[in-house]
Design a protein around this motif. Sequence first.
Motif, short mmCIF file in Angstrom:
data_model
loop_
_atom_site.label_atom_id
_atom_site.label_comp_id
_atom_site.label_asym_id
_atom_site.label_seq_id
_atom_site.Cartn_x
_atom_site.Cartn_y
_atom_site.Cartn_z
N ASN A 119 57.51 -13.07 -22.67
CA ASN A 119 57.54 -12.42 -23.98
C ASN A 119 57.91 -10.95 -23.78
N THR A 120 59.20 -10.64 -23.95
CA THR A 120 59.67 -9.29 -23.63
C THR A 120 59.15 -8.23 -24.60
N HIS A 121 58.81 -8.63 -25.84
CA HIS A 121 58.24 -7.67 -26.79
C HIS A 121 56.86 -7.20 -26.31
N GLU A 122 56.02 -8.17 -25.94
CA GLU A 122 54.70 -7.81 -25.41
C GLU A 122 54.83 -7.08 -24.08
N GLN A 182 65.38 -9.50 -21.59
CA GLN A 182 65.31 -10.03 -20.23
C GLN A 182 63.98 -9.66 -19.61
N SER A 183 63.39 -10.62 -18.89
CA SER A 183 62.07 -10.39 -18.31
C SER A 183 62.11 -9.75 -16.93
N SER A 184 63.33 -9.59 -16.36
CA SER A 184 63.46 -8.95 -15.05
C SER A 184 64.81 -8.26 -14.96
N MET A 216 64.39 -1.07 -20.22
CA MET A 216 65.68 -1.43 -20.81
C MET A 216 65.88 -2.93 -20.81
N ALA A 217 65.46 -3.58 -19.72
CA ALA A 217 65.61 -5.04 -19.63
C ALA A 217 64.77 -5.74 -20.68
N PHE A 218 63.52 -5.31 -20.84
CA PHE A 218 62.63 -5.91 -21.84
C PHE A 218 63.22 -5.77 -23.24
N CYS A 219 63.79 -4.61 -23.49
CA CYS A 219 64.37 -4.37 -24.82
C CYS A 219 65.58 -5.27 -25.07
N ASP A 273 73.44 -5.40 -21.30
CA ASP A 273 74.25 -4.20 -21.55
C ASP A 273 73.47 -2.97 -21.06
N VAL A 274 74.01 -2.26 -20.08
CA VAL A 274 73.32 -1.08 -19.54
C VAL A 274 74.09 0.20 -19.85
#
Length: 350
Positions: free
Chosen positions: A90-93, A226-228, A220-223, A2-3
């Motif tokens: 690991n999108t949080h890290e 998504q990793s990319s 935004m992707a990490f949040c 979602d963007v």
Amino acid sequence: MDVSFMYFIQQMLTNPALLVTTLLTLGVIFVNGWTDAPNAIATCVTTRCMRVRSAIIMAAVFNFLGVFIMTQLNASVASTISNMVDFGGNTHEALIALCAALFSIVVYSVAASMFGIPTSESHSLIAGLTGAAIAIQNGIGGVNMDEWVKVLYGLVASLAIGFAMGWVVCKLVTVVCAGLDRRRTNGFFKYAQIVGAAAMSFMHGAQDGQKFIGVLFLGMAFCSGQSSVAGVIIPVWLMLLCSTIMGLGTSVGGERIIKSVGQDMVRLEKFQGFSADLSSALCLLLMTVLGIPVSTTHTKTSAIMGVGAVKRLSAINFGVVKDMMLTWVFTFPGCGLISFVMAKLFMFVF
């Protein structure tokens, strides 16, 4: 993924790391508009084609248009920045490491200014992202060399092509106008240089604005888990946000920078200023279309040196070349190391 703008606001309010990443990114964009954008209008002001305030307003408008329009037509520079590094699954890290990379740019810029070391926000951004990626992946596996090699191309191309284009364009103008009345040609080049400065401001926004759009888009992707950002289209509201902030930064001014670039390096006449603006804008357009991130400052200064070389090499202040070399020597290892340490620290604390 979602963007939408409302989703972004909701995520920012509930995720402190995204909030800090956003604020740092917008802060760097503002400073970039403040310190880098005046290079685009330096020659126009110092050859007295425009007053400082009018030129700054024009630069702010065309910086805005450059970010907004070029990102919609060709977002390859933003894609290069987004895909240059791999922060892992690991999108949080990854979000924490991205935040550390942006924080390292601020730390490095402040430290460099205290020691009188020349800086480039573009190179600092690239070094910061690389250092954080190496930290989170515990090795160079976090660096996508197919994309990172474009940075190396950009280092050489921004100098070589900028200088060559500056020399060729100025030489052509000199030959074409050799038999013409100087007063009449000065009147023409006064307005031609304003057009050239507008084009340079547009391309500054197209290059530098896209770099930071790519970073914010990655956050935004990490949040979103998504990793990319591969295959995801950059939303219009993000283009508008970044272009507005850059335009505001440009409107603050930068008269000292205008003097340094436009007067201290080479004394230019109106036709030379036009040649420098046109050649650097063409060089930036080529690099942007190819998706190669370059320093707009280095491109402009190399074009000015090319213009100066038409008359004689002694007309060039080669101290500027030394400053550019120092930027490369210190920025990549310096900012990269700070980012590496900050990323490790941030991941341990948070």
